[in-house]
Design a protein around this motif. Structure first.
Motif, PDB file in Angstrom:
ATOM      1  N   LEU A 257       0.629  -0.037   3.984  1.00 30.90           N
ATOM      2  CA  LEU A 257       0.053   0.511   5.206  1.00 30.90           C
ATOM      3  C   LEU A 257       1.129   0.556   6.273  1.00 30.90           C
ATOM      4  O   LEU A 257       1.582  -0.487   6.771  1.00 30.90           O
TER       5      LEU A 257
ATOM      6  N   GLN B  42       1.042   1.559   9.363  1.00 29.30           N
ATOM      7  CA  GLN B  42       0.651   1.092  10.697  1.00 29.30           C
ATOM      8  C   GLN B  42       0.738  -0.425  10.836  1.00 29.30           C
ATOM      9  O   GLN B  42       1.116  -0.944  11.879  1.00 29.30           O
ATOM     10  N   ASN B  43       0.409  -1.166   9.766  1.00 32.45           N
ATOM     11  CA  ASN B  43       0.443  -2.631   9.805  1.00 32.45           C
ATOM     12  C   ASN B  43       1.723  -3.212   9.210  1.00 32.45           C
ATOM     13  O   ASN B  43       1.940  -4.416   9.277  1.00 32.45           O
ATOM     14  N   LYS B  44       2.508  -2.360   8.570  1.00 35.00           N
ATOM     15  CA  LYS B  44       3.728  -2.803   7.869  1.00 35.00           C
ATOM     16  C   LYS B  44       3.405  -3.886   6.842  1.00 35.00           C
ATOM     17  O   LYS B  44       4.117  -4.857   6.691  1.00 35.00           O
ATOM     18  N   LYS B  45       2.296  -3.688   6.123  1.00 32.59           N
ATOM     19  CA  LYS B  45       1.863  -4.663   5.118  1.00 32.59           C
ATOM     20  C   LYS B  45       1.448  -3.956   3.836  1.00 32.59           C
ATOM     21  O   LYS B  45       0.991  -2.817   3.848  1.00 32.59           O
TER      22      LYS B  45
END
Length: 133
Positions: free
Chosen positions: A11, A13-16
């Motif tokens: 993801l 946006q979350n950098k996860k």
């Protein structure tokens, strides 16, 4: 812990990385081969089986599928071996134990030594698959 194939997505946006699907399998395995973003194969560690998974366009989840493959030879790496798998009919495959080979660096050519005919053969990859609905 069960035997699972984890489908993981990044993801931005979350950098996860998150797990979006768990696929339960009956056997331990170490080899996944991604054919494209919607299709991959799984080979269990023991035996000569191969399973094909395709993304379902409705649920966006991968499911084990039946594929009508318009190929006669499939090349698959398993541990330290390159398996040359011949289709013997529409739903059965057999590992060819009399062929030894090497794939070119660009992946387009397969060079084999046939231990029965004592011949070197060179094959060029031509991709064509038809999906069975």
């Amino acid at each position: 812990m069960g035997k699972l194939i984890l489908i993981i997505e990044y993801l931005e946006q979350n950098k996860k990385w998150i797990v979006i699907q768990n696929i339960e399998v009956d056997f331990l395995g170490q080899r996944l081969c991604f054919i494209n973003d919607n299709l991959f194969t799984f080979q269990p560690s023991d035996g000569n089986l191969m399973y094909v998974y395709e993304m379902n366009s409705v649920s966006s989840e991968f499911m084990k599928t039946n594929i009508l493959m318009q190929i006669k030879l499939l090349v698959s790496k398993h541990e330290n071996y390159i398996n040359l798998i011949r289709r013997i009919d529409n739903d059965k495959f057999q590992i060819d134990k009399d062929l030894y080979g090497q794939i070119s660096h660009d992946g387009w050519y397969l060079i084999t030594w046939d231990n029965i005919s004592k011949e070197i053969q060179i094959r060029r990859c031509i991709l064509y698959m038809k999906f069975q609905k």
